[in-house]
Scaffold this active site. Structure first.
Site, PDB file in Angstrom:
ATOM      1  N   SER A   1       0.937  -1.064  -0.088  1.00  0.00           N
ATOM      2  CA  SER A   1      -0.035   0.212  -0.024  1.00  0.00           C
ATOM      3  C   SER A   1       0.997   1.134  -0.087  1.00  0.00           C
ATOM      4  O   SER A   1       2.005   1.201  -0.315  1.00  0.00           O
ATOM      5  CB  SER A   1      -1.053   0.041   1.218  1.00  0.00           C
ATOM      6  OG  SER A   1      -1.996   0.902   1.207  1.00  0.00           O
ATOM      7  N   ASN A   2       0.322   2.288   0.291  1.00  0.00           N
ATOM      8  CA  ASN A   2       1.279   3.690   0.395  1.00  0.00           C
ATOM      9  C   ASN A   2       0.832   4.541   1.510  1.00  0.00           C
ATOM     10  O   ASN A   2      -0.261   4.167   2.160  1.00  0.00           O
ATOM     11  CB  ASN A   2       1.001   4.317  -0.890  1.00  0.00           C
ATOM     12  CG  ASN A   2      -0.460   4.700  -0.984  1.00  0.00           C
ATOM     13  OD1 ASN A   2      -1.130   5.538  -0.096  1.00  0.00           O
ATOM     14  ND2 ASN A   2      -1.175   4.095  -2.173  1.00  0.00           N
ATOM     15  N   ALA A   3       1.298   5.608   2.013  1.00  0.00           N
ATOM     16  CA  ALA A   3       1.094   6.121   3.239  1.00  0.00           C
ATOM     17  C   ALA A   3      -0.022   7.140   3.161  1.00  0.00           C
ATOM     18  O   ALA A   3      -0.428   7.918   3.997  1.00  0.00           O
ATOM     19  CB  ALA A   3       2.415   7.175   3.501  1.00  0.00           C
ATOM     20  N   SER A   4      -0.973   7.272   1.935  1.00  0.00           N
ATOM     21  CA  SER A   4      -1.990   8.271   2.122  1.00  0.00           C
ATOM     22  C   SER A   4      -2.988   7.874   3.142  1.00  0.00           C
ATOM     23  O   SER A   4      -3.285   6.697   3.352  1.00  0.00           O
ATOM     24  CB  SER A   4      -2.854   7.925   0.688  1.00  0.00           C
ATOM     25  OG  SER A   4      -4.178   8.517   0.490  1.00  0.00           O
TER      26      SER A   4
END
Ligand code: CTP
Length: 203
Positions: free
Chosen positions: A21-24
């Protein structure tokens, strides 16, 4: 007016319990949803974030980029404005294993394939009366990179921000539409920025 808004970072599962995933955080998308509700609009929020949805939105929870694409395709025709605030993964594992990968002492490679660009799909399929808005997260040459996305994805508005905005309550954004000059908003909370964006999209 009916707003379709996406939010959060998608989760691309590798096996039963692990994902990329990502840090959003989803904060910008949720702030936009709340601002649109407060301004009296109808809002559908397609979310890959764990945040609590604002009262009054029609909420669709998704995990992956593929699920988000399916939801956007299903709901796009009914909206007047699509805002793709989600940080959609650009790649997803080729294989999603239905087991939990067991650990070993060997290297492990995960093969990834590109996801569909949902925003580009919307830019291609929009009706004249629909407005499609994208975000661009740029760490250098902010305006050049964002303008390229505006053009190549056939967007009506691009909102450029920098990595400092990720998972933060504040941001500095710049906004470009095809026929206007860049509009630089003052550094502000995402709540304030969201209100301004909703105003710009409804005036
Ligand atoms: N996007 C999308 N579908 C994808 C990837 C991105 O709809 N598979 C959307 C995002 O919601 C965002 C914009 O496209 O509105 C970002 O453009 P992108 O070409 O992904 O640029 P990146 O540099 O990868 O940007 P970001 O890190 O901002 O996602």
């Amino acid at each position: 007016m009916h707003f379709l808004i996406t939010a959060g970072g998608t989760r691309e599962y590798i096996d039963l319990v692990r994902f990329i995933s990502n840090a959003s955080s989803g904060k910008m998308g949720y702030a936009l949803a709340l601002a649109a509700i407060k301004a009296g609009h109808k809002v559908t929020l397609i979310s890959a974030s764990d945040l609590q949805p604002p009262v009054g939105v029609y909420f669709v929870a998704v995990d992956s980029a593929a699920e988000m694409f399916t939801a956007v395709k299903r709901l796009f025709t009914k909206c007047d404005r699509l805002i793709m605030a989600a940080a959609v993964a650009d790649y997803t594992p080729v294989k999603k294993l239905k087991i939990k990968i067991q650990k070993s002492n060997k290297n492990l490679a995960i093969k990834l394939k590109p996801t569909t660009d949902i925003l580009k799909w919307a830019g291609r399929h929009k009706r004249k009366s629909q407005t499609v808005v994208g975000f661009a997260l740029e760490d250098k040459a902010v305006r050049t990179g964002a303008e390229k996305k505006l053009r190549e994805k056939n967007l009506d508005m691009i909102i450029a921000n920098t990595p400092a905005a990720v998972n933060s309550d504040v941001a500095s954004v710049q906004i470009k539409t095809p026929d206007r000059k860049w509009l630089k908003l003052p550094h502000a909370t995402k709540t304030q920025i969201a209100k301004k964006i909703i105003d710009l999209l409804t005036c």
